[in-house]
Design an enzyme around this catalytic site. Sequence first.
Site, PDB file in Angstrom:
ATOM      1  CG  ASP A 180      -2.270   0.635   0.955  1.00 33.28           C
ATOM      2  OD1 ASP A 180      -2.374   1.419  -0.003  1.00 33.28           O
ATOM      3  OD2 ASP A 180      -3.218   0.356   1.714  1.00 33.28           O
ATOM      4  CG  ASP A 206      -9.210   2.595  -0.527  1.00 37.27           C
ATOM      5  OD1 ASP A 206      -8.704   1.484  -0.773  1.00 37.27           O
ATOM      6  OD2 ASP A 206      -8.601   3.489   0.077  1.00 37.27           O
TER       7      ASP A 206
END
Length: 709
Positions: free
Chosen positions: A450, A515
């Site tokens: 990430d 997301d």
Amino acid sequence: MSSLTSFVRLSNEKATLIFDCQGRMPKVIYYGAPLSDSTTPEMLSVLNTRQEAKCAPVIEPPITLVPTHGDGWTGQPGLEVSGDADQWSAGFSLTEINEDAQSVAFVSEDARRGMRLITTVELDNKTSVVKYVSRLENSGETPLNLGYLNAASLPLPTSVSKIKTFEGRWSAEFQTKDHDLFFGSYVRENRRGKTSHDTFPGLIAFPQGTGELNGECYGYHLGASANHKLRAELMADGRSYVQFGELLFPGEVVLNAGESYTSPVLYTGYGCEGFSSLSQQFHNFIRSNVLNHSAESKPRPVHYNTWEGIYFDHNEDELKALADKVAPLGIERFVLDDGWFKGRRNDKAGLGDWFVDEAIYPKGLDGLIDHVTGLGMEFGIWFEPEMVNPDSDLYRAHPEWALQTENNPHVPFRNQYVLDLTNPEVVEYLYKVITDVLKAYPKISYIKWDMNRDVNHPGNLHGKPAMHGQMAALYSLIDRVKAAKPGIEIESCCSGGGRVDLGILPHTDRFWTSDSNDALDRLYIQRGCSYFFPSEVMGAHVGPRDCHITGRHLPIEIRSAVALFGHMGIEMDPRELTDHEQSVLTDAISLYKKYRHITHGGDLFRMDDDGMNVKFGYVSKDKQEGIFAYNSVMETVRTTPNRFYFAGLDANKQYTIERVWPEKLKEYTPSILQQTEGQVFSGEVLMKYGMQLPVLFPQTALIYTVKAV
């Protein structure tokens, strides 16, 4: 082989590309549908003749691969450079043309100013995709300050009148917008230090009237994972061009004698049957040249990701219970997200301290990993290596390891700073802590990598802008981790789709597309992403009943139907599932597995967007079978919807139709759904006449399969 021919021609069954090398520098004079040998470059050159216009240059500066001030070019230069004399006015002359079957390297020099320029062009063997890379070498004795070097500047065909661009934000990436090609420049510049959610480095150029299934179009994408800029310009003389390159900060690249700079790769593609045909070229190219495994060599496993299920609330017994709950659904990979490492109880602390938190896992991760793998699932884990929290042992020991600029306070952003990967000590630390975890837990086979903030002050330890070196170091670090753990797969996540590009993908295996797990948002996010990237790299998860980002309440049927057409997973607390939802989700995962060889290996056909629904399908290469989706977003403004036109089938084959989703559909009155099941139809009638759609509630998906008989 080196020669100075007048023309260079690269060609395959999908496209022809021709360069005119008669001037000082090479320029593209044709890129598009394959030309027969009876059409010569000389013919094109003659037909391309332009005359002196009133109050205009006698000889018009050409749109070369790298146009410069030295050419008298008045558009955006492809090279911006300065030195201790007049290097800014560099003007190159072609000195070598090195060809092989499908590629060419154009070598040019400005001996007076001590510069050498090489642009390499490669046409893929089986698709229309072309790669362009430019490199500048300092062949002089004094330093060169490089401000910009484009990968390529490419003329647009005169038929092109529109561009499709990609916009968005966090949780709403890949929103498409069509613009007229106007007099002046459409310019997008990205300084976020990542590919970004809002400025994807790509566009599509096309004539008026091109749609998803008809017309010509040209795609352009810069494989740049940080700062970049793109331009589409219509000039006063009527010519138009596109230009792509890395955006460099002042002083970021200084070339000393003998040093060189290489641009990111610009990927271009051509489609002759609409935007879908262009996407197919990019998808086939990526599958053949970029990805490490295919739908046949290793099917993409169904994920369970813990993030929206538990967030930071880690407890080994609860995690084992989650594994027990999801394994019977058909989950094939269990990914332990953020919260497993030292001091990580929220997003304010711990980043940088990549050691298993003994307060939560006193015996380490072995118990959880063994439990997960004992249930037949692979085990993956989350890292955010490029970041550090101020509240961490790492930052307290090495505050100088964070990117920063002197006397300028850090911009607050998610309670974290960005580590300086141009510092070898930082890279060695990260390599060690990551590989130490992989050595301690050899059953880990997957990393979710990430990156969760912009880079607002990209200054390194020497006070220089760092992003160009940062990306090179990142790619190298990922490659080293992969080499240390052969077979490990890595997902590129950046608060969702903030780092989705062909710069990072050759080093990774999957993108976290967004997301947002909201199915209605995802329909458009995944649609936009699919213009360049195949479905198997688009992470697509079934989220919670009430979306944690949008708050929208959506039925399990639509959530599952949308996730089916990416790299499928689930991301929720599975303990919230009702018996009905559990049954539907199990069926959806089974359906994904049954047809992922088509969705991850076949051809994508999108249908034109009418603003009320999202329609598309995947067809196997041999056109023996396909799977098609109709997703109702808004209720039709008429009493009944329009027809659904299938695409990509063989007009001469006969097909059976089967509705495979949803299993049960409540209807107001009997409809076509009772008439088509098991019937045989020609590919011709399915594509040209289409099928009447039933009246549906919004937020309903229908999935059909077709199979040749």
